[in-house]
Design a protein around this motif. Sequence first.
Motif, PDB file in Angstrom:
ATOM      1  N   LEU A 162      39.614  41.283  45.188  1.00  0.00           N
ATOM      2  CA  LEU A 162      38.528  41.034  44.247  1.00  0.00           C
ATOM      3  C   LEU A 162      37.509  42.171  44.302  1.00  0.00           C
ATOM      4  O   LEU A 162      37.085  42.689  43.262  1.00  0.00           O
ATOM      5  CB  LEU A 162      37.879  39.687  44.561  1.00  0.00           C
ATOM      6  CG  LEU A 162      36.847  39.139  43.595  1.00  0.00           C
ATOM      7  CD1 LEU A 162      37.358  39.075  42.165  1.00  0.00           C
ATOM      8  CD2 LEU A 162      36.394  37.751  44.052  1.00  0.00           C
ATOM      9  N   MET A 163      37.140  42.581  45.500  1.00  0.00           N
ATOM     10  CA  MET A 163      36.192  43.691  45.648  1.00  0.00           C
ATOM     11  C   MET A 163      36.762  44.995  45.085  1.00  0.00           C
ATOM     12  O   MET A 163      36.041  45.765  44.447  1.00  0.00           O
ATOM     13  CB  MET A 163      35.801  43.876  47.117  1.00  0.00           C
ATOM     14  CG  MET A 163      34.741  42.918  47.594  1.00  0.00           C
ATOM     15  SD  MET A 163      33.167  43.066  46.712  1.00  0.00           S
ATOM     16  CE  MET A 163      32.691  44.747  47.142  1.00  0.00           C
ATOM     17  N   GLU A 164      38.037  45.242  45.298  1.00  0.00           N
ATOM     18  CA  GLU A 164      38.666  46.444  44.750  1.00  0.00           C
ATOM     19  C   GLU A 164      38.597  46.443  43.227  1.00  0.00           C
ATOM     20  O   GLU A 164      38.327  47.474  42.606  1.00  0.00           O
ATOM     21  CB  GLU A 164      40.115  46.561  45.217  1.00  0.00           C
ATOM     22  CG  GLU A 164      40.250  46.967  46.658  1.00  0.00           C
ATOM     23  CD  GLU A 164      41.676  46.844  47.185  1.00  0.00           C
ATOM     24  OE1 GLU A 164      42.631  46.725  46.380  1.00  0.00           O
ATOM     25  OE2 GLU A 164      41.821  46.852  48.428  1.00  0.00           O
ATOM     26  N   SER A 165      38.821  45.281  42.619  1.00  0.00           N
ATOM     27  CA  SER A 165      38.738  45.175  41.155  1.00  0.00           C
ATOM     28  C   SER A 165      37.325  45.465  40.661  1.00  0.00           C
ATOM     29  O   SER A 165      37.140  46.141  39.652  1.00  0.00           O
ATOM     30  CB  SER A 165      39.172  43.789  40.687  1.00  0.00           C
ATOM     31  OG  SER A 165      40.542  43.606  40.888  1.00  0.00           O
ATOM     32  N   VAL A 166      36.340  44.945  41.383  1.00  0.00           N
ATOM     33  CA  VAL A 166      34.945  45.193  41.007  1.00  0.00           C
ATOM     34  C   VAL A 166      34.624  46.674  41.148  1.00  0.00           C
ATOM     35  O   VAL A 166      34.122  47.315  40.218  1.00  0.00           O
ATOM     36  CB  VAL A 166      33.982  44.343  41.870  1.00  0.00           C
ATOM     37  CG1 VAL A 166      32.537  44.771  41.656  1.00  0.00           C
ATOM     38  CG2 VAL A 166      34.151  42.856  41.579  1.00  0.00           C
ATOM     39  N   MET A 167      34.906  47.218  42.310  1.00  0.00           N
ATOM     40  CA  MET A 167      34.469  48.582  42.616  1.00  0.00           C
ATOM     41  C   MET A 167      35.230  49.656  41.848  1.00  0.00           C
ATOM     42  O   MET A 167      34.737  50.773  41.708  1.00  0.00           O
ATOM     43  CB  MET A 167      34.577  48.841  44.125  1.00  0.00           C
ATOM     44  CG  MET A 167      33.710  47.904  44.970  1.00  0.00           C
ATOM     45  SD  MET A 167      31.958  47.847  44.517  1.00  0.00           S
ATOM     46  CE  MET A 167      31.441  49.494  44.935  1.00  0.00           C
ATOM     47  N   THR A 168      36.409  49.329  41.333  1.00  0.00           N
ATOM     48  CA  THR A 168      37.180  50.322  40.568  1.00  0.00           C
ATOM     49  C   THR A 168      37.108  50.088  39.062  1.00  0.00           C
ATOM     50  O   THR A 168      37.755  50.812  38.298  1.00  0.00           O
ATOM     51  CB  THR A 168      38.654  50.340  41.013  1.00  0.00           C
ATOM     52  OG1 THR A 168      39.237  49.055  40.779  1.00  0.00           O
ATOM     53  CG2 THR A 168      38.781  50.723  42.483  1.00  0.00           C
ATOM     54  N   HIS A 169      36.345  49.097  38.636  1.00  0.00           N
ATOM     55  CA  HIS A 169      36.250  48.818  37.205  1.00  0.00           C
ATOM     56  C   HIS A 169      35.758  50.077  36.478  1.00  0.00           C
ATOM     57  O   HIS A 169      34.790  50.706  36.907  1.00  0.00           O
ATOM     58  CB  HIS A 169      35.312  47.639  36.939  1.00  0.00           C
ATOM     59  CG  HIS A 169      35.358  47.175  35.533  1.00  0.00           C
ATOM     60  ND1 HIS A 169      34.649  47.798  34.514  1.00  0.00           N
ATOM     61  CD2 HIS A 169      36.050  46.170  34.945  1.00  0.00           C
ATOM     62  CE1 HIS A 169      34.892  47.194  33.373  1.00  0.00           C
ATOM     63  NE2 HIS A 169      35.753  46.200  33.607  1.00  0.00           N
ATOM     64  N   PRO A 170      36.414  50.465  35.379  1.00  0.00           N
ATOM     65  CA  PRO A 170      36.064  51.729  34.713  1.00  0.00           C
ATOM     66  C   PRO A 170      34.605  51.815  34.238  1.00  0.00           C
ATOM     67  O   PRO A 170      34.042  52.914  34.210  1.00  0.00           O
ATOM     68  CB  PRO A 170      37.034  51.809  33.528  1.00  0.00           C
ATOM     69  CG  PRO A 170      37.797  50.545  33.496  1.00  0.00           C
ATOM     70  CD  PRO A 170      37.555  49.799  34.759  1.00  0.00           C
TER      71      PRO A 170
END
Length: 148
Positions: free
Chosen positions: A96-104
């Motif tokens: 979940l954090m990876e999705s947040v932090m890599t969101h374009p």
Amino acid sequence: MENTEETFGEFLITTDKTKLDLVAIHDFLSKDSGWSDNIPFEKVKTSIDNSLNFGLFHNSKQIGFARVISDFSTIAYLGDIYVLDDYRGQGLSKKLMESVMTHPNLQGLRRWILLTSTADWLYKKYGFTPLPKPEIYMELFNPEVYKK
């Protein structure tokens, strides 16, 4: 802003607001979070309407959530992040954090803000640190706002 989705095994992380289970999110935030106890449903709905949201699902059941408030240029606030107890210990909070932090739309920001009293070990993995100058931080905080 277009929606992003990532599927891994039986899990899905999506920013599509139409897929969010507002009742499940409200239930967790108002009863189990500890940071927004008794928050009214309408407050949760309005916060979601005005944020970039990340829903975590297992076989179509909402099991986690994260919300970002941002101008998408200079600053973002990360809040209301959780994974239900039954699903913890599987690396889902990291996904979940990876999705947040890599969101374009969240790249190149000058500042991220996070307030937490738990899981600082998780957020440190993504570069979050304690305030270097807490003496310049100010807030107006009303912990009684949802009590009736």
